[in-house]
Design an enzyme around this catalytic site. Structure first.
Site, PDB file in Angstrom:
ATOM      1  N   HIS A  79      -2.597   1.427   6.836  1.00 37.81           N
ATOM      2  CA  HIS A  79      -2.977   1.298   5.428  1.00 37.81           C
ATOM      3  C   HIS A  79      -3.178   2.680   4.827  1.00 37.81           C
ATOM      4  CE1 HIS A  79      -4.297  -1.016   1.976  1.00 37.81           C
ATOM      5  NE2 HIS A  79      -5.274  -0.136   1.796  1.00 37.81           N
ATOM      6  N   CYS A  82       0.815  -1.225   0.000  1.00 35.58           N
ATOM      7  CA  CYS A  82       0.000   0.000   0.000  1.00 35.58           C
ATOM      8  C   CYS A  82       0.844   1.268   0.000  1.00 35.58           C
ATOM      9  CB  CYS A  82      -0.993  -0.029   1.154  1.00 35.58           C
ATOM     10  SG  CYS A  82      -0.270   0.159   2.806  1.00 35.58           S
ATOM     11  N   HIS A  95      -5.905   1.846  -4.182  1.00 38.47           N
ATOM     12  CA  HIS A  95      -4.980   1.325  -3.170  1.00 38.47           C
ATOM     13  C   HIS A  95      -4.573  -0.097  -3.522  1.00 38.47           C
ATOM     14  CE1 HIS A  95      -7.965  -1.089  -0.475  1.00 38.47           C
ATOM     15  NE2 HIS A  95      -8.484  -0.946  -1.673  1.00 38.47           N
TER      16      HIS A  95
END
Length: 358
Positions: free
Chosen positions: A321, A273, A333
């Site tokens: 994240h 990520c 993402h």
């Protein structure tokens, strides 16, 4: 005839010692715990529903991603320590060369004095047939003394520099080894979590995987480059980014739709990520830190209601994240190993904050 009837005496029971009794009781309890009903068969572990499997897998992926961010940070620090160590090694090599040169200079002065016999200047004056020539020689000798003192000072200075460099190198080597140990720990955590997730998913039938969305994610992850390009073209574009650099980062993220998730990867063909975010802004000419923990502090914070395309959006209480906001409540993402880089709603995960870097 006499019949002899054998007598059967009841054997005397031996009392159990304290430790033997405890062992017997433990075995009896263990046997009782593994027996069920009248048959005494072992009780199987409760079967998880597909939804429970999916929830547990998601949790494992999140834990693995937290460990991945720690791994990324440790790798960044290890790389920096390795670079500093190499720089110190180069400086030490140059310092050793300077020390050798200073020692050579000092050695040549000492050799010249030995050849001249080190005669006292007064004696040289008395023995000289031409005092004028002696006075010229005395001036040279004085300059040679100054040169000798400078050479000695130079050797001492280079020795001190070299000692400091070697001490700094030992410190950096210790730091590097510590970072490498941290890398090994985080890598073990990641692989353990991902292996457990794979084992759980292997319990599901193809129909159950489809029902929980796992097969759909796997199919997206295995798309060809052409399929990913089609998805990028078909993806809905929202309001334009406010700056050219933010627009470049968003365009990069769209171009990477369908790329696989690989922990620790920063592109160009696979990402985790924070690696996707770093690569997108690197393509836009902005250097971002490697981890989510550092990226959230790289720009200035914005509220969720103020989001513009190109903003970084962060999730979970541990800031583990990150995605790139593209407008319309959507982000791009790199989710986890079961899904490729993709579009997703921002409200899909617990929102933790946002940062504008361009």
């Amino acid at each position: 005839m006499t019949v002899h009837v054998a007598t059967h005496r009841k054997p005397r029971q031996r009392s159990l010692s304290g430790s033997t009794a405890r062992t017997a009781a433990t075995l009896a309890l263990a046997g009782a715990a593994t027996a069920t009903g009248f048959g005494g068969t072992g009780q199987a572990a409760p079967q998880l529903t597909p939804e429970q499997v999916r929830a547990k897998v998601d949790r494992l992926y999140q834990e693995a991603e937290t460990a991945t961010e720690k791994y990324d940070g440790a790798k960044e620090r290890a790389d920096a320590a390795g670079k500093r160590l190499r720089t110190l090694g180069d400086e030490a090599a140059h310092g050793q060369a300077r020390l050798n040169a200073a020692r050579d200079t000092l050695g040549s002065i000492a050799a010249a004095q030995y050849r001249d016999g080190g005669i006292d200047p007064t004696v040289q004056f008395l023995l000289s047939t031409d005092p004028r020539h002696y006075l010229e020689g005395a001036a040279l000798a004085e300059r040679a003394g100054v040169r000798q003192n400078a050479a000695v000072a130079g050797v001492r200075q280079e020795l001190r520099k070299l000692d400091r460099l070697r001490s700094a190198a030992r410190t950096e080597l210790g730091s590097l080894r510590s970072r490498q140990a941290e890398l090994r720990r985080q890598k073990k955590t990641i692989t353990t979590k991902l292996d457990e997730a794979r084992r759980l998913l292997a319990r599901l039938t193809p129909q159950q995987r489809t029902a929980t969305g796992e097969d759909g994610a796997a199919q997206r992850a295995s798309r060809s480059a052409a399929g990913a390009a089609r998805e990028a073209l078909a993806a809905p574009r929202s309001a334009p980014a406010p700056t050219s650099r933010a627009a470049a980062a968003v365009a990069y993220a769209y171009a990477k739709l369908g790329s696989p998730y690989v922990w620790g990867a920063t592109g160009p063909d696979a990402f985790d990520c924070s690696g996707l975010v770093q690569a997108a802004y690197r393509a836009a000419g902005i250097a971002l830190p490697r981890t989510t923990y550092a990226q959230i502090g790289a720009g200035h914070r914005v509220s969720r209601s103020q989001l513009h395309p190109g903003d970084l959006v962060f999730f979970y209480s541990g800031i583990s994240h990150v995605g790139i906001y593209v407008g319309g409540g959507q982000m791009i993402h790199a989710p986890n190993p079961s899904a490729p880089v993709r579009l997703a709603p921002v409200d899909q995960m617990p929102f933790a904050g946002a940062t504008r870097v361009a």
